[in-house]
Design a protein around this motif. Structure first.
Motif, mmCIF file in Angstrom:
data_model
loop_
_atom_site.group_PDB
_atom_site.id
_atom_site.type_symbol
_atom_site.label_atom_id
_atom_site.label_comp_id
_atom_site.label_asym_id
_atom_site.label_seq_id
_atom_site.Cartn_x
_atom_site.Cartn_y
_atom_site.Cartn_z
ATOM 1 N N MET A 1 38.233 78.866 6.302
ATOM 2 C CA MET A 1 38.933 79.863 6.984
ATOM 3 C C MET A 1 40.249 79.789 7.061
ATOM 4 N N SER A 2 40.968 78.702 6.805
ATOM 5 C CA SER A 2 42.416 78.574 7.174
ATOM 6 C C SER A 2 43.076 77.689 5.971
ATOM 7 N N GLY A 3 44.126 77.822 5.738
ATOM 8 C CA GLY A 3 44.950 76.907 4.857
ATOM 9 C C GLY A 3 44.780 75.408 5.276
ATOM 10 N N SER A 4 44.887 75.360 6.567
ATOM 11 C CA SER A 4 45.059 73.706 7.043
ATOM 12 C C SER A 4 43.411 73.190 6.612
ATOM 13 N N GLU A 5 42.554 73.934 6.636
ATOM 14 C CA GLU A 5 41.156 73.385 6.322
ATOM 15 C C GLU A 5 41.055 73.061 4.804
ATOM 16 N N ALA A 6 41.552 73.943 3.955
ATOM 17 C CA ALA A 6 41.577 73.735 2.609
ATOM 18 C C ALA A 6 42.378 72.476 2.309
ATOM 19 N N THR A 7 43.536 72.341 2.754
ATOM 20 C CA THR A 7 44.599 70.935 2.446
ATOM 21 C C THR A 7 43.758 69.883 3.124
ATOM 22 N N ALA A 8 43.013 69.920 4.004
ATOM 23 C CA ALA A 8 42.463 68.608 4.628
ATOM 24 C C ALA A 8 41.287 68.478 3.649
ATOM 25 N N GLY B 1 58.086 70.471 2.744
ATOM 26 C CA GLY B 1 56.932 70.950 2.575
ATOM 27 C C GLY B 1 55.905 71.072 3.837
ATOM 28 N N PHE B 2 55.035 72.090 4.011
ATOM 29 C CA PHE B 2 54.411 72.396 5.276
ATOM 30 C C PHE B 2 52.889 72.456 4.395
ATOM 31 N N HIS B 3 51.835 71.797 4.882
ATOM 32 C CA HIS B 3 50.546 71.975 4.524
ATOM 33 C C HIS B 3 49.596 72.033 5.650
ATOM 34 N N GLY B 4 49.916 72.572 6.906
ATOM 35 C CA GLY B 4 48.877 72.744 7.929
ATOM 36 C C GLY B 4 49.123 71.910 9.062
ATOM 37 N N TRP B 5 48.237 71.861 9.984
ATOM 38 C CA TRP B 5 48.454 71.312 11.104
ATOM 39 C C TRP B 5 47.895 70.037 11.515
ATOM 40 N N MET C 1 51.994 69.379 -3.158
ATOM 41 C CA MET C 1 53.301 70.324 -3.046
ATOM 42 C C MET C 1 53.042 71.566 -2.870
ATOM 43 N N GLU C 2 53.928 72.228 -2.262
ATOM 44 C CA GLU C 2 54.045 73.602 -2.213
ATOM 45 C C GLU C 2 54.779 73.666 -3.620
ATOM 46 N N PRO C 3 54.427 74.321 -4.579
ATOM 47 C CA PRO C 3 55.012 74.663 -5.917
ATOM 48 C C PRO C 3 56.471 74.928 -5.783
ATOM 49 N N HIS D 1 57.987 77.285 0.309
ATOM 50 C CA HIS D 1 58.524 78.245 1.156
ATOM 51 C C HIS D 1 58.766 78.179 2.547
ATOM 52 N N ASN D 2 58.259 76.926 2.919
ATOM 53 C CA ASN D 2 58.408 76.721 4.328
ATOM 54 C C ASN D 2 59.671 76.269 4.810
ATOM 55 N N VAL D 3 60.611 76.238 3.696
ATOM 56 C CA VAL D 3 62.181 75.856 3.951
ATOM 57 C C VAL D 3 62.843 76.987 3.038
ATOM 58 N N PHE E 1 48.332 71.186 -5.872
ATOM 59 C CA PHE E 1 49.273 72.536 -5.762
ATOM 60 C C PHE E 1 48.738 73.108 -4.509
ATOM 61 N N ASP E 2 49.523 73.038 -3.360
ATOM 62 C CA ASP E 2 49.274 73.993 -2.388
ATOM 63 C C ASP E 2 49.959 75.277 -2.527
ATOM 64 N N GLU E 3 48.990 76.297 -2.977
ATOM 65 C CA GLU E 3 49.377 77.618 -3.369
ATOM 66 C C GLU E 3 48.880 78.561 -2.082
ATOM 67 N N VAL E 4 49.118 78.286 -0.823
ATOM 68 C CA VAL E 4 48.655 78.898 0.035
ATOM 69 C C VAL E 4 49.634 79.967 0.312
ATOM 70 N N ILE E 5 51.004 79.960 -0.097
ATOM 71 C CA ILE E 5 51.922 81.050 0.065
ATOM 72 C C ILE E 5 52.089 81.615 -1.263
ATOM 73 N N THR E 6 52.191 80.701 -2.217
ATOM 74 C CA THR E 6 52.671 81.267 -3.570
ATOM 75 C C THR E 6 51.298 81.727 -4.246
ATOM 76 N N GLY F 1 45.081 80.512 0.438
ATOM 77 C CA GLY F 1 44.881 80.985 1.874
ATOM 78 C C GLY F 1 45.764 82.462 2.036
ATOM 79 N N LYS F 2 46.122 82.416 3.197
ATOM 80 C CA LYS F 2 47.001 83.498 3.837
ATOM 81 C C LYS F 2 46.720 84.824 2.882
ATOM 82 N N ALA F 3 47.762 85.098 1.995
ATOM 83 C CA ALA F 3 47.449 86.685 1.244
ATOM 84 C C ALA F 3 46.307 86.885 0.500
#
Ligand SMILES: Cc1ncc(COP(=O)(O)O)c(C=O)c1O
Length: 446
Positions: A120-127, A148-152, A212-214, A217-219, A245-250, A273-275
């Motif tokens: 349901m969320s990007g954080s779950e996917a990266t965990a 890089g940000f990959h969730g909480w 990695m975020e490819p 985008h969190n910066v 590859f954390d493609e939650v944004i890309t 996730g996200k989009a």
């Protein structure tokens, strides 16, 4: 975090925020939502959102990038309505057709994906990705990049926008993270393969994965060099680690097959996730069968659980979003063209005004760093003029162009933005940059 806007100028928004504060800690459900005005939103449609005081904004915030086709995209909303009226809600038993269809679509579109699990969320996917990496390799450590940000969750909630004295050191985003968790995540520099090599030398046979975020985008938008991504692929394989590859944004945003399609480098695991659901809560983890079948659902020893996984309404939203993107490849041409125009326009304005800045980005994502090029890694971002960045975003928002007033945050162009919207934004940016220059917030180009 404070709001700049005098409360009197947004009476209804301030009233709602005050009411929220009595029942929600701080009044918002995610801390970064508190930064700057508007305080409360009441409507969203296409490329626009409207605040509680009736002001309309051209929306580049895009719910942190969860909106890709525009708000309330009819294709997605119709699919959601059909799912709700379709005679099947969450059953939590066996599998449903939308889950199969979604996994099929994702495995057809993401080049490195043979199987996927939904969350349901990007954080779950990266965990899940991190736990799977540790289980498969039998190693404890992971590497992430500064910025890089990959969730909480504990493994990754550290070293995002760090102050210079904390960058690369211990910089947790929260108290309450176990020191053991912090100590199990190592920090490298983006676009600097030697910084990753050094970690392998210091911790031989101990690193399970590099996440990695490819494009981090969190910066904003640090675009990787070809040597860096191909080098990272070779290095992780050589060392027996996984590359995530954390493609939650890309993912789905920059190309239907994500940034891996753009750069031609295949990770072992991909999170997204996200989009993917155009605003509906859905995320996923994908990879080759040989890794994915370590999940307990396939008889492996890595727990796969989640009451809402495969949620039919979210699945319908994701199927509709991805199908739209697959059937409208012009979406990518359009958003990339608008993004290019925005970056070129900002570059020209800064040159004309003699401002030291770099318009960065990829596709429909853009950022204006107040630092001279080159901006390749976090070390370069420490030269960014944060006060100017925040002032730029805040003043743009005051003029009706919603940009997140946090330093180093990016902006998103969706299917609903037009060429005219971009031109209007550039005109406003010209004025805003001139005023913040006049106010002494900007350094002149050297
Ligand atoms: C790259 C990246 N990965 C993971 C996450 C976490 O996703 P979520 O907020 O859906 O848990 C985010 C959220 O911003 C993100 O940007």
């Amino acid at each position: 975090m404070t709001t700049a806007e005098p409360a009197g100028q947004r009476p209804r928004g301030s009233e709602l925020l005050a009411a929220a504060r009595t029942v929600i800690p701080g009044g918002v459900n995610s801390a970064t939502r508190l930064v700057g005005a508007p305080h409360a939103l009441t409507a969203a449609s296409g490329a626009h959102v409207t605040d509680a005081d009736g002001r309309r904004y051209l929306d580049y915030h895009a719910a942190f990038g969860a909106i890709l086709l525009g708000h309330a995209a009819p294709e997605v909303d119709d699919a959601v309505r059909a799912a709700i009226g379709g005679g099947l809600d969450l059953v939590g038993w066996g599998v449903t057709e939308p889950e199969i269809e979604l996994a099929r679509l994702v495995t057809e579109t993401i080049p490195s994906a043979e199987q996927m699990i939904s969350a349901m969320s990007g954080s779950e996917a990266t965990a899940q990705a991190i736990r799977l990496s540790r289980a498969v390799t039998g190693r404890p450590l992971i590497v992430k990049f500064q910025g890089g940000f990959h969730g909480w969750h504990d493994a990754v909630a550290r070293n995002v926008i760090s102050a210079p004295d904390r960058a690369y050191g211990d910089d947790p985003l929260s108290r309450g993270i176990l020191p053991e968790a912090l100590g199990s995540t190592l920090i490298a520099e983006f676009n600097d393969l030697d910084s990753v090599r050094a970690l392998y030398e210091a911790h031989p046979d101990r690193i399970a994965a590099v996440i990695m975020e490819p494009i981090p985008h969190n910066v904003g938008a640090l675009v990787p060099t070809a040597e860096f991504v191909t080098g990272l692929r070779e290095l992780t394989a050589e060392q027996g680690s996984l590359l995530i590859f954390d493609e939650v944004i890309t993912g789905f945003r920059h190309a239907l097959g994500g940034y891996q399609q753009v750069c031609g480098v295949m990770p072992d695991l991909t999170t997204f996730g996200k989009a993917m659901g155009n605003g509906y809560p859905i995320a996923g983890l994908a990879g080759p069968r040989r890794l994915m079948e370590h999940f307990s659902s396939a008889g492996g020893d890595v727990l796969l659980a989640g009451t809402f996984n495969g949620n039919p309404v979210s699945s319908a939203a994701a199927i509709a979003t991805i199908t739209y993107l697959r059937d409208h490849p012009d979406f990518y041409e359009r958003t990339h063209t608008l993004g290019d125009r925005m970056r070129t326009g900002l570059t020209e304005i800064c040159a004309e005004l003699g401002i030291a800045a770099t318009a960065a980005g990829f596709g429909g994502v853009f950022s204006l760093y107040f630092a001279e090029a080159p901006v390749r890694g976090y070390r370069d971002l420490m030269r960014n003029n944060d006060a100017a960045y925040v002032a730029f975003h805040r003043r743009m928002t005051d003029r009706g162009f919603l940009m997140l007033p946090l330093t180093l945050k990016r902006n998103h162009i969706s299917a609903a933005h037009t060429a005219e919207d971009v031109e209007r934004t550039l005109e406003a940016a010209h004025d805003v940059l001139r005023t913040i220059r006049k106010d002494g917030l900007l350094a002149a180009a050297g």
